[in-house]
Scaffold this active site. Sequence first.
Site, PDB file in Angstrom:
ATOM      1  N   ARG A  46      -5.288  41.218  28.609  1.00 39.09           N
ATOM      2  CA  ARG A  46      -3.475  41.243  28.751  1.00 39.09           C
ATOM      3  C   ARG A  46      -3.185  41.862  30.223  1.00 39.09           C
ATOM      4  O   ARG A  46      -2.304  41.380  31.071  1.00 39.09           O
ATOM      5  CB  ARG A  46      -2.820  42.097  27.813  1.00 39.09           C
ATOM      6  CG  ARG A  46      -1.537  42.409  27.976  1.00 39.09           C
ATOM      7  CD  ARG A  46      -0.476  42.764  26.969  1.00 39.09           C
ATOM      8  NE  ARG A  46      -1.018  43.710  25.993  1.00 39.09           N
ATOM      9  CZ  ARG A  46      -1.467  45.051  26.072  1.00 39.09           C
ATOM     10  NH1 ARG A  46      -0.816  45.733  27.070  1.00 39.09           N
ATOM     11  NH2 ARG A  46      -2.003  45.563  24.999  1.00 39.09           N
ATOM     12  N   TYR A  98      20.803  27.741  34.374  1.00 44.43           N
ATOM     13  CA  TYR A  98      20.138  27.129  33.363  1.00 44.43           C
ATOM     14  C   TYR A  98      20.586  27.723  31.967  1.00 44.43           C
ATOM     15  O   TYR A  98      20.771  28.913  31.916  1.00 44.43           O
ATOM     16  CB  TYR A  98      18.537  27.657  33.375  1.00 44.43           C
ATOM     17  CG  TYR A  98      17.700  26.876  32.462  1.00 44.43           C
ATOM     18  CD1 TYR A  98      17.430  25.582  32.635  1.00 44.43           C
ATOM     19  CD2 TYR A  98      17.185  27.751  31.550  1.00 44.43           C
ATOM     20  CE1 TYR A  98      16.508  25.133  31.417  1.00 44.43           C
ATOM     21  CE2 TYR A  98      16.219  27.314  30.645  1.00 44.43           C
ATOM     22  CZ  TYR A  98      16.089  26.033  30.633  1.00 44.43           C
ATOM     23  OH  TYR A  98      15.228  25.566  29.519  1.00 44.43           O
ATOM     24  N   ASP A 170      16.251  31.852  41.384  1.00 45.33           N
ATOM     25  CA  ASP A 170      15.342  30.947  40.523  1.00 45.33           C
ATOM     26  C   ASP A 170      15.048  29.762  41.489  1.00 45.33           C
ATOM     27  O   ASP A 170      16.150  28.812  41.696  1.00 45.33           O
ATOM     28  CB  ASP A 170      16.243  30.628  39.130  1.00 45.33           C
ATOM     29  CG  ASP A 170      15.303  29.590  38.460  1.00 45.33           C
ATOM     30  OD1 ASP A 170      14.512  28.844  38.739  1.00 45.33           O
ATOM     31  OD2 ASP A 170      15.932  29.608  36.913  1.00 45.33           O
ATOM     32  N   LYS A 195       7.590  23.110  35.284  1.00 46.91           N
ATOM     33  CA  LYS A 195       8.441  21.954  35.892  1.00 46.91           C
ATOM     34  C   LYS A 195       7.863  21.660  37.154  1.00 46.91           C
ATOM     35  O   LYS A 195       6.474  21.210  36.992  1.00 46.91           O
ATOM     36  CB  LYS A 195       9.905  22.603  36.361  1.00 46.91           C
ATOM     37  CG  LYS A 195      10.584  23.278  35.110  1.00 46.91           C
ATOM     38  CD  LYS A 195      10.965  22.492  34.159  1.00 46.91           C
ATOM     39  CE  LYS A 195      11.670  23.073  32.933  1.00 46.91           C
ATOM     40  NZ  LYS A 195      12.614  24.170  33.046  1.00 46.91           N
TER      41      LYS A 195
HETATM   42  C1  LIG Z   1      13.053  25.151  32.565  1.00 46.87           C
HETATM   43  C2  LIG Z   1      13.816  26.195  33.502  1.00 46.87           C
HETATM   44  C3  LIG Z   1      13.891  27.652  33.211  1.00 46.87           C
HETATM   45  C4  LIG Z   1      13.226  28.119  32.028  1.00 46.87           C
HETATM   46  O1  LIG Z   1      11.883  27.932  31.929  1.00 46.87           O
HETATM   47  P1  LIG Z   1      10.700  27.792  30.548  1.00 46.87           P
HETATM   48  O2  LIG Z   1       9.498  27.672  31.130  1.00 46.87           O
HETATM   49  O3  LIG Z   1      11.399  26.543  29.847  1.00 46.87           O
HETATM   50  O4  LIG Z   1      11.008  29.038  29.773  1.00 46.87           O
HETATM   51  C5  LIG Z   1      14.436  28.514  33.956  1.00 46.87           C
HETATM   52  N1  LIG Z   1      15.240  28.175  34.988  1.00 46.87           N
HETATM   53  C6  LIG Z   1      15.311  26.644  35.378  1.00 46.87           C
HETATM   54  C7  LIG Z   1      16.040  26.699  36.764  1.00 46.87           C
HETATM   55  C8  LIG Z   1      14.814  25.895  34.651  1.00 46.87           C
HETATM   56  O5  LIG Z   1      14.726  24.586  34.703  1.00 46.87           O
END
Ligand SMILES: *Cc1c(COP(=O)(O)O)cnc(C)c1O
Length: 379
Positions: A46, A98, A170, A195
């Site tokens: 961990r 998001y 983000d 993504k």
């Molecule tokens: C998908 C996404 C998230 C969340 O990520 P997960 O991997 O699905 O938990 C946060 N911010 C943005 C801009 C996203 O597209």
Amino acid sequence: MGFATDAIHAGQRPDPSTGAVVVPIYQTSTYVQEQIGKHKGYEYARTQNPTREALEKNIATLERGSRGIAFASGMAAIHAVLLLLQKGDHVLVSQNVYGGTFRLFDRILRNFGLEFSFVNTSSVEAVYRGLQSHTRMIFLETPTNPLMILSDIQSMSQLCRPRSIKLVVDNTFMTPYLQRPLELGADIVVHSTTKFLNGHSDSVGGVVVARDEGDGAKIAFIQNAGGAILSPFDSWLVLRGTKTLALRMRQHEENAREIARLLKEHPKVRKVYYPGLPEHPQHDLAKKQMSGFGGVISFDVGSLEKANAVASGVKLCSLGESLGGVETLLSHPATMTHAIVPRGEREKLGITEGLLRISVGVEDVEDLIEDLDQALAHA
Ligand SMILES: *Cc1c(COP(=O)(O)O)cnc(C)c1O
């Protein structure tokens, strides 16, 4: 080193025991110790895992930060960043972040004494007016999903710096290939590696990159304490993904520009949201703070019925949540990513029922255009 070189090499060297070129998947929970208190820097998985470490170093290098910390999902990464705060602290958040971020802040973290204001962070003025004496963090998503609204990272950092407010960005949509928030003055970058960073739609993960070592150490402490780590296998997948990040982003973008042009001229499309179009209200800011416009486009076809016709009419593109994979994906924000946002709120933001978002993949663009064209004919 150049970006593509770092993407392939940073954080990775041939395996010391075998010479394996690729960092192995260290699928282990623990490590033998030579004697009490004497080990090779790895005690329990961990806390430390070599595959995860390689990924963390790789992405930290790409974002030009001091430390990367990888999590089981993008949401786990965002959650960890918010745990830097204390009860009573106030956070200013981009208005249409998001949906999952909104849910975490509004439905969970509020219960623990954190305060959130959702403001239009594309206006420096609105952010300035939203500041309170106990504001400790500004959380930006730029561009926002799905309306592609930008926030000026550098101006925000000028607001934050003298007030000791942490600026968090983000950067999931742009990736460090197209936008590097830390170089523009942000303190912390978060990603859903699910993504573009992984890029192959086969892993869920997240990463935090801190500019300062102090913040990096705190987030690593939270990672170990909370335990929402990225698995060795997922770390390996994302490492494989980042190797081709430069190549993929170039192609996503080239395809997206052509598709944006097609959509803009299409009689069935009412509105196109893409920062690469000269008529995007923040096209100049996009050119200034990003080195490209990315692979995500939103467009409005006017009604749920028409959106449905397009979504069920596509043959090559698939319908589904998520984005950033090599395959083109179409989604319907009002019922998918933003279903958690109350309808009134959604409409106010412009996330109408006729809005579709397309994450443009790296297929041959002629095939994508042909598919969209025939699907739009149904609308
Ligand atoms: C998908 C996404 C998230 C969340 O990520 P997960 O991997 O699905 O938990 C946060 N911010 C943005 C801009 C996203 O597209």
